[in-house]
Every structure is written in C-alpha cells, then in structure tokens.
Design an enzyme around this catalytic site. Structure first.
Site, short mmCIF file in Angstrom:
data_model
loop_
_atom_site.label_atom_id
_atom_site.label_comp_id
_atom_site.label_asym_id
_atom_site.label_seq_id
_atom_site.Cartn_x
_atom_site.Cartn_y
_atom_site.Cartn_z
N SER A 21 0.85 -1.18 0.00
CA SER A 21 0.00 0.00 0.00
C SER A 21 0.89 1.24 0.00
CB SER A 21 -0.94 -0.03 1.21
OG SER A 21 -1.95 0.94 1.07
N GLU A 47 -1.58 -2.14 -7.94
CA GLU A 47 -2.85 -2.43 -7.27
C GLU A 47 -3.41 -1.12 -6.73
OE1 GLU A 47 -3.66 -2.45 -3.70
OE2 GLU A 47 -1.75 -1.55 -3.13
N HIS A 99 -5.19 -5.24 -1.78
CA HIS A 99 -5.89 -5.19 -0.49
C HIS A 99 -6.91 -6.31 -0.40
CE1 HIS A 99 -4.02 -1.24 -0.60
NE2 HIS A 99 -4.29 -1.11 0.68
#
Length: 347
Positions: free
Chosen positions: A141, A247, A317
């Site tokens: 992230s 992502e 995630h």
C-alpha cells in the site's frame, strides 16, 4: 491504508510513444542489485509504522502474529507516540526506520500498517545506512513510497507483501515465508484469484488479458496512488524495460483514469516491458451513461501501449495477497496471467 488519500496534480498528457519489442531482461545499469540475508525462525523482526498510527491493542495483535510465525518482534517507544493521524512526527518515523536498519540485532523489518505518510519521510532517510545493512523489508500500500526509492537508491530488494495488520492469515504467511525464507528459482507465484472470481460476483475479481504477449524485466511498482505521487520527485520510478505491478483500493474509475493518464504522460512509463495488475478492490462502479467501469478505463488507458498487460493477479488489499519482490528479474505471460521469478530474492 483505506483512510489515506493522496492528492495529485492533474497533469494529463496522453503519451503515444513508439514501443520497441522487449527482447529480454534489462535493468538500469546504475542499479546493482543488493539482497538481504534470508530470514529464519528465531530471527528478530523490527516493527515500524512509517505512516498512519495504530492503537496499542492493534499493535499487540501485530506482535502476536509475528511471534506465531516463529519470530521475535522488536520495537521502540516511537511506535506509540501518535502525532495527529501519523504514528509519530516525520523525523521520528524516519529515525525508527533508519535505526532498524542500523541495529545489528534486527534481522528484518515489517511495517505494521500502511496509511498516508511514507512520502513525507523520504527526505530524512539514511540510504547509506540501508545500503550498508541490507535487510528484508516488508510492506505494501503506501509503503510503495519506501520500497521503490530504497531499491533505486541502494539496489536493495524489498518485499511488497502483507503489513502487520494483514498478516494474520495462513495464505499471507505462507507466501511471505516462501520468498523471504525458502526462495528458489525459477519460482512461479501462484495466481489464486480465479478461485476468488468464482466466489465473488464482484467484477473487480475478474481475470482478463488487456494486451497479449510475454515479457521479462525487473519488478517495480505497488499502489497506483503512490507510484503516481512519486512522479516529479527525486524518487520517481524509472519504468524503462521494467515489469510494473500495480494495485489500488477505493478509488473511483475516473480517479484511476486520471492517475494512469498522468503516468502515461511521464518520461518512462510508456517504455515499460509489461504491466501486471492486481485487484483494484473497491474501485469499480456500475455501468451507466455517465461513467465508465474500471475494466473500460484500464483497457482504454493501457491497451494502446501494445505491451503485455493483464488484470486480476493475486495481490492488493485482499486476503490472498501474494508477496512480490521489488528489484527482482521475472517473466510475465499476459494471456496466462502468470508471473515467475528468475532469481533468488534473498541470500
């Protein structure tokens, strides 16, 4: 992670660069790959929070998970001194990271969570200390903003994998261990989202090839938001001949469109070897006359590159979040949506 929002400049210049065919592995000659010593049970894992803060209860859960994996958690008091929405001040968060690398008693480093703030500590990081004390460094992230600059500044292979708050499941632990403890090559990362796609009606779990072909290159990437946030800084990623893995979470299709358009207008993104897209959880919207779906945006923005691109690989995630090494040579097949590492990730 979910709460963070990085505001980006809207510099949208669509690129139409001529793409030369990828003929094999290529890496920036200025970067000499540096690999950390593989982890083993009983090793000490330094726990840091380079972005958002965590409650004491959440941190205790992280420590418990690390112990259950056979490691010894280590942390400093900086972890508990929340500063607004950050775990501490910028300088103190950077000092925690720097000291974990410099401390000879620490064998590896795990980010307890993501959350906005990693870009703010780059100016305070001691890249010489990192280079002189290579260690397994794990997170994803917003930790994207640390993994890629560390690789580009030192050559150290990092691990885009679960953070402490997402590590408490068998899948995440299994695949992390494979890369930081037992890695052998060639090593195929098993894509499991086909099973998830059958279990979810959500189109975000669909697997599809956007542009067919095979490519080889060094892996770089992570969160789309943070990749874009590094543009125009000294830490902008050099995408030339790289395999980019991307992502994202909870960004509407128009925001995905805006970030991809900004990347397309950057210096090197159009020269990538291939693009591996993970799961963009929470990023799709129902189709109607006033918008585009996530799939439509990805196809529209990325297919003109005419390099191998596929969506739906098992990272992001999601519970089945594969660990992907930054700075390692790999081969990618867009039609099969397969990724194989071509060298060891640790020594």
């Amino acid at each position: 992670m979910k709460n963070r929002r990085v505001f980006l400049k809207q510099t949208a210049i669509a690129a139409a660069a001529t793409i030369l065919p990828n003929t094999g592995f290529s890496q920036n000659t200025e970067i000499k790959t540096l690999k950390a010593k593989r982890l083993k049970k009983g090793d000490t894992i330094g726990i840091i929070a380079p972005g958002y803060g965590l409650s004491k209860d959440t941190l205790e859960s992280v420590f418990k998970t690390v112990r259950s994996m056979g490691f010894v958690p280590y942390y400093t008091n900086r972890l508990y001194k929340n500063h607004g929405y950050f775990s501490n001040t910028d300088k103190e968060r950077a000092a925690d990271l720097n000291e974990m690398f410099a401390n000879p008693k620490v064998d590896g480093i795990l980010c307890a969570r993501g959350g906005y703030g990693c870009t703010r500590i780059l100016q305070f990081m001691d890249f010489d200390a990192i280079k002189n004390n290579p260690k397994v460094f794990i997170g994803f992230s917003d930790v994207t903003a640390l993994l890629n600059p560390i690789y580009q500044q030192t050559g150290l292979v990092g691990f885009h994998g679960p953070v402490g708050t997402t590590l408490n499941n068998t899948f995440s632990q299994k695949w992390l261990k494979k890369l930081v403890m037992k890695n052998k090559t060639p090593f195929k990362l098993r894509n499991t989202t086909s099973k998830l796609a059958k279990e979810n009606i959500n189109p975000e779990f669909e697997q599809y090839c956007i542009y067919p072909g095979k490519a080889g290159g060094v892996l770089v990437g992570g969160s789309l938001t943070l990749i874009t946030a590094l543009l125009g800084t000294p830490y902008e990623i050099d995408f030339t001949n790289k395999l980019i893995f991307i992502e994202e979470i909870e960004e509407a299709p128009y925001r995905i469109d805006r970030m991809l358009t900004q990347l397309l207008g950057s210096t090197t993104f159009s020269n990538a070897a291939g693009i591996i897209l993970g799961i963009f959880k929470g990023c799709d919207r129902p189709k109607d006359k006033t918008n585009f779906t996530l799939k439509e945006v990805l196809i529209d923005r990325l297919s003109p590159l005419k390099i191998p691109v596929a969506y739906g690989f098992s990272f992001g995630h999601i519970s089945q979040n594969l660990t992907i090494p930054t700075g390692i040579k790999a081969s990618f097949n867009a039609e099969k949506i397969s990724l194989a590492l071509q060298e060891n990730t640790v020594i």
